[in-house]
Design a protein around this motif. Structure first.
Motif, mmCIF file in Angstrom:
data_model
loop_
_atom_site.group_PDB
_atom_site.id
_atom_site.type_symbol
_atom_site.label_atom_id
_atom_site.label_comp_id
_atom_site.label_asym_id
_atom_site.label_seq_id
_atom_site.Cartn_x
_atom_site.Cartn_y
_atom_site.Cartn_z
ATOM 1 N N UNK A 96 0.831 7.610 6.857
ATOM 2 C CA UNK A 96 0.941 7.651 8.319
ATOM 3 C C UNK A 96 0.477 6.377 8.951
ATOM 4 N N UNK A 97 -0.862 5.939 8.571
ATOM 5 C CA UNK A 97 -1.477 4.940 9.331
ATOM 6 C C UNK A 97 -0.734 3.565 8.844
ATOM 7 N N UNK A 98 -0.529 3.557 7.508
ATOM 8 C CA UNK A 98 -0.127 2.322 6.934
ATOM 9 C C UNK A 98 1.302 2.164 7.651
ATOM 10 N N UNK A 99 2.190 3.005 7.704
ATOM 11 C CA UNK A 99 3.459 2.904 8.538
ATOM 12 C C UNK A 99 3.289 2.357 10.011
ATOM 13 N N UNK A 100 2.317 3.065 10.639
ATOM 14 C CA UNK A 100 2.243 2.309 12.097
ATOM 15 C C UNK A 100 1.557 0.994 12.050
ATOM 16 N N UNK A 101 0.888 0.649 11.190
ATOM 17 C CA UNK A 101 0.320 -0.759 11.135
ATOM 18 C C UNK A 101 1.573 -1.504 10.601
ATOM 19 N N UNK B 291 0.820 -1.357 0.015
ATOM 20 C CA UNK B 291 0.137 0.109 0.090
ATOM 21 C C UNK B 291 0.911 1.120 0.088
ATOM 22 N N UNK B 292 1.759 1.222 0.902
ATOM 23 C CA UNK B 292 2.668 2.508 0.761
ATOM 24 C C UNK B 292 3.444 2.855 -0.474
ATOM 25 N N UNK B 293 4.091 1.388 -1.039
ATOM 26 C CA UNK B 293 4.963 1.770 -2.287
ATOM 27 C C UNK B 293 4.044 2.007 -3.402
ATOM 28 N N UNK B 294 3.254 1.315 -3.798
ATOM 29 C CA UNK B 294 2.154 1.357 -4.868
ATOM 30 C C UNK B 294 1.070 2.663 -4.816
ATOM 31 N N UNK B 295 0.722 3.140 -3.573
ATOM 32 C CA UNK B 295 -0.415 4.025 -3.741
ATOM 33 C C UNK B 295 0.010 5.221 -2.653
ATOM 34 N N UNK B 296 0.266 5.032 -1.502
ATOM 35 C CA UNK B 296 0.568 6.194 -0.739
ATOM 36 C C UNK B 296 1.699 6.912 -0.732
ATOM 37 N N UNK B 297 3.004 6.382 -1.038
ATOM 38 C CA UNK B 297 4.098 7.292 -0.885
ATOM 39 C C UNK B 297 4.126 8.332 -1.630
ATOM 40 N N UNK B 298 3.493 8.315 -3.061
ATOM 41 C CA UNK B 298 3.531 9.592 -3.699
ATOM 42 C C UNK B 298 2.646 10.743 -3.238
ATOM 43 N N UNK B 299 1.500 10.372 -2.310
ATOM 44 C CA UNK B 299 0.647 11.065 -1.733
ATOM 45 C C UNK B 299 1.422 11.859 -0.596
ATOM 46 N N UNK B 300 2.441 11.327 0.072
ATOM 47 C CA UNK B 300 2.956 11.995 0.964
ATOM 48 C C UNK B 300 2.612 11.191 2.505
ATOM 49 N N UNK B 301 3.378 11.642 3.673
ATOM 50 C CA UNK B 301 2.995 11.148 4.845
ATOM 51 C C UNK B 301 1.691 11.894 5.408
ATOM 52 N N UNK B 302 1.244 12.663 5.142
ATOM 53 C CA UNK B 302 -0.131 13.331 5.628
ATOM 54 C C UNK B 302 -1.298 13.203 4.719
ATOM 55 N N UNK B 303 -0.863 12.828 3.352
ATOM 56 C CA UNK B 303 -1.972 12.987 2.327
ATOM 57 C C UNK B 303 -1.887 14.281 1.441
ATOM 58 N N UNK B 304 -2.894 14.355 0.638
ATOM 59 C CA UNK B 304 -3.087 15.488 -0.224
ATOM 60 C C UNK B 304 -4.423 16.162 -0.010
ATOM 61 N N UNK B 305 -5.366 15.983 0.966
ATOM 62 C CA UNK B 305 -6.509 16.528 1.079
ATOM 63 C C UNK B 305 -7.639 15.734 0.405
#
Length: 134
Positions: A103-108, A83-97
Motif C-alpha cells: 500500500x505505501x509503495x503504491x502511494x509513493x 519493490x511491488x513486483x519482486x517483493x510486496x505483491x505476493x504479500x498482499x496489499x496490507x501485508x502478512x503480519x
C-alpha cells in the motif's frame, strides 16, 4: 499552470523526496543487512541493493532541491515498481503480519507518476538555474 496546482506538486515533491531520502539513508546505515535481504530473501543480485540505496538517496535529495524532478521521480517510480513486483505483491496489499504490504509503495508510485508527468517548478533549483541562463 495554476498556482494551486504548482503548490500541490511542490508538496508532493517534498513528501516523495523526503520519504525516499529517509529510506535511502536507512538502507546505507544497514547496508550489509539490506544486501543480505536482497540476495537471500528476495533472490536478487546484490547490485540491486546498492542501486536502490543510491537511487533512493540521490533522487530523494534531488526532488527536495528541485533538481531533475521528472527524471528523479521516474527513477523512484521504477524502484517502487520493482519493490511491488519482486517483493510486496505476493504479500498482499496490507501485508502478512510480518511484513508490510504494497500500500505505501503504491502511494509513493502514484506520487512519482504525478511528478514524472507534471514536474514541479515552485522553489526548484532547476527553475533558478534556467532563469539565470536567460
Amino acid at each position: 499552470m495554476s498556482r494551486r496546482l504548482e503548490w500541490g506538486l511542490f508538496l508532493a515533491r517534498l513528501i516523495l523526496g523526503g520519504t525516499m531520502l529517509a529510506h535511502g539513508i536507512q538502507k546505507f546505515k544497514m547496508l550489509d543487512l539490506v544486501v543480505n535481504m536482497f540476495t537471500e530473501n528476495f533472490g536478487l543480485p546484490s547490485f540491486f541493493a546498492y542501486a536502490t540505496a543510491i537511487v533512493e538517496t540521490v533522487a530523494g535529495l534531488a526532488l527536495i532541491l528541485g533538481l531533475f524532478v521528472q527524471y528523479s521521480a521516474a527513477l523512484l517510480g521504477l524502484v517502487m515498481v520493482g519493490a511491488i513486483v519482486t517483493v510486496k505483491f505476493s504479500i498482499g496489499f496490507f501485508g502478512n503480519g510480518q511484513m508490510p504490504g504494497y500500500e505505501l509503495d503504491l502511494a509513493l508510485l502514484g506520487l512519482a507518476i504525478v511528478l514524472t508527468l507534471g514536474g514541479s517548478r515552485l522553489f526548484a533549483v532547476s527553475s533558478l538555474l534556467k532563469s539565470n541562463k536567460k
